[in-house]
Design a protein around this motif. Structure first.
Motif, PDB file in Angstrom:
ATOM      1  N   ALA A 198       0.787  -1.114  -0.092  1.00 62.99           N
ATOM      2  CA  ALA A 198      -0.037   0.131   0.038  1.00 62.99           C
ATOM      3  C   ALA A 198       0.954   1.336   0.012  1.00 62.99           C
ATOM      4  O   ALA A 198       0.653   2.230  -0.669  1.00 62.99           O
ATOM      5  N   VAL A 199       1.983   1.256   0.734  1.00 62.27           N
ATOM      6  CA  VAL A 199       2.803   2.419   0.877  1.00 62.27           C
ATOM      7  C   VAL A 199       3.382   2.636  -0.346  1.00 62.27           C
ATOM      8  O   VAL A 199       3.769   3.737  -0.916  1.00 62.27           O
ATOM      9  N   ARG A 200       3.705   1.479  -1.078  1.00 66.18           N
ATOM     10  CA  ARG A 200       4.599   1.470  -2.467  1.00 66.18           C
ATOM     11  C   ARG A 200       3.619   2.091  -3.355  1.00 66.18           C
ATOM     12  O   ARG A 200       4.029   3.200  -4.278  1.00 66.18           O
ATOM     13  N   ARG A 201       2.558   1.847  -3.465  1.00 67.85           N
ATOM     14  CA  ARG A 201       1.492   2.399  -4.392  1.00 67.85           C
ATOM     15  C   ARG A 201       1.269   3.740  -3.958  1.00 67.85           C
ATOM     16  O   ARG A 201       1.131   4.637  -4.997  1.00 67.85           O
ATOM     17  N   LEU A 202       1.047   4.191  -2.732  1.00 67.15           N
ATOM     18  CA  LEU A 202       0.875   5.514  -2.366  1.00 67.15           C
ATOM     19  C   LEU A 202       2.113   6.147  -3.147  1.00 67.15           C
ATOM     20  O   LEU A 202       1.923   7.558  -3.556  1.00 67.15           O
ATOM     21  N   LEU A 241      -7.759  -0.218   0.686  1.00 65.33           N
ATOM     22  CA  LEU A 241      -7.968   0.394   1.886  1.00 65.33           C
ATOM     23  C   LEU A 241      -6.891   1.362   2.541  1.00 65.33           C
ATOM     24  O   LEU A 241      -7.259   2.603   2.827  1.00 65.33           O
ATOM     25  N   VAL A 242      -5.825   0.928   2.658  1.00 64.46           N
ATOM     26  CA  VAL A 242      -4.754   1.648   3.341  1.00 64.46           C
ATOM     27  C   VAL A 242      -4.214   2.876   2.349  1.00 64.46           C
ATOM     28  O   VAL A 242      -4.080   3.717   2.950  1.00 64.46           O
ATOM     29  N   VAL A 243      -4.320   2.634   1.083  1.00 64.71           N
ATOM     30  CA  VAL A 243      -3.789   3.555   0.122  1.00 64.71           C
ATOM     31  C   VAL A 243      -4.847   4.573   0.284  1.00 64.71           C
ATOM     32  O   VAL A 243      -4.613   5.941   0.346  1.00 64.71           O
ATOM     33  N   ARG A 244      -6.254   4.284   0.464  1.00 61.61           N
ATOM     34  CA  ARG A 244      -7.167   5.389   0.368  1.00 61.61           C
ATOM     35  C   ARG A 244      -7.207   6.103   1.845  1.00 61.61           C
ATOM     36  O   ARG A 244      -7.284   7.332   1.756  1.00 61.61           O
ATOM     37  N   GLY A 245      -6.849   5.263   2.865  1.00 63.27           N
ATOM     38  CA  GLY A 245      -6.799   5.873   4.195  1.00 63.27           C
ATOM     39  C   GLY A 245      -5.638   6.914   4.309  1.00 63.27           C
ATOM     40  O   GLY A 245      -5.810   7.965   4.740  1.00 63.27           O
ATOM     41  N   LEU A 246      -4.565   6.493   3.781  1.00 57.78           N
ATOM     42  CA  LEU A 246      -3.479   7.469   3.959  1.00 57.78           C
ATOM     43  C   LEU A 246      -3.755   8.812   2.870  1.00 57.78           C
ATOM     44  O   LEU A 246      -3.308   9.974   3.522  1.00 57.78           O
TER      45      LEU A 246
END
Length: 252
Positions: A66-70, A227-232
């Motif tokens: 998720a962090v990589r995608r963000l 969800l994590v990408v959206r949340g960050l």
């Protein structure tokens, strides 16, 4: 944040990103150093700083993709403020273990914050992160991996648990927890981890902080990654770092 950022020995110009390592010399018995990787994305415009870390328990890697995608989707030239990402415990990460065999502390790294410059190996890593990276943050997200068979939930701390934290810090932590968009919110009403968790040390210093626990049936779950990408992203939108619309589930 505005202008050139000095982070972990790196100068990061506005509108650029830099990868670096915190180097702790004479870390091992044979005199070798240890390196803790981090990345700084410094926006073109001034603004706040968000600090995100994954896998201080080295086997809890659910948040990495998720962090990589963000990081891949962020445009630093259109961003305000700064995002700092860190992999805080490279030794435990290499072993795919909760804590490293070099320093098998009960509870691992998340029981010794803010660490110390002359403490155990894990405490020395925490101290380097605290003094070089976390000090820049206006808000902190510490991603963990919880029970694989449970949904995502987010820990945050109630006002009054810390004698040092202001009501404003507690309210901001709650807002960030809701913005993360997990289906479950977990309000801590008593001291946890001897107040030596990263979250507790942050709120004591006036930095709102949350701990999302990422569940799922495996260490890669596409729904959780999204969800994590959206949340960050929600948190960054609310902080004025990026343009966009906050997207929340219908029920929390």
């Amino acid at each position: 944040m505005s202008g050139v950022m000095r982070v972990g020995g790196c100068d990061v110009e506005p509108g650029t990103r830099v990868s670096g390592c915190l180097t702790i010399p004479n870390f091992f018995a044979d005199g070798q150093s240890v390196e803790i990787p981090f990345m700084v994305v410094n926006g073109k415009r001034p603004g706040p700083c968000l600090y995100v870390q994954v896998a201080q328990h080295g086997s809890e890697v659910q948040g990495l993709e998720a962090v990589r995608r963000l990081l891949d989707e962020i445009d630093e030239k259109g961003m305000a403020g700064a995002l700092i990402y860190c992999l805080p415990n490279p030794l435990a990460f290499r072993e795919s273990a909760r804590t490293t065999t070099f320093d098998p502390l009960p509870g691992g790294m998340n029981r010794i914050w803010p660490g110390s410059s002359d403490g155990s190996p894990t405490a020395r890593m925490a101290w380097a992160i605290w003094t070089e990276l976390v000090k820049h943050a206006d808000a902190v997200v510490d991603l963990h991996t919880g029970n694989r068979h449970c949904p995502v939930w987010v820990f945050y701390e109630a006002h009054g648990v810390s004698e040092k934290a202001s009501k404003e810090t507690s309210e901001r932590s709650e807002k960030i927890a809701r913005l993360f968009g997990a289906p479950l919110l977990y309000l801590e009403t008593e001291p946890y981890g001897g107040r030596k968790t990263l979250r507790a040390c942050c709120v004591d210093e006036g930095k709102p902080a949350i701990v999302p626990e990422l569940g799922g049936a495996s260490y890669f779950d596409e729904d959780i990654v999204r969800l994590v990408v959206r949340g960050l992203r929600n948190i960054m939108v609310d902080m004025g770092m990026v343009w966009g619309r906050v997207e929340l589930p219908k029920v929390q």
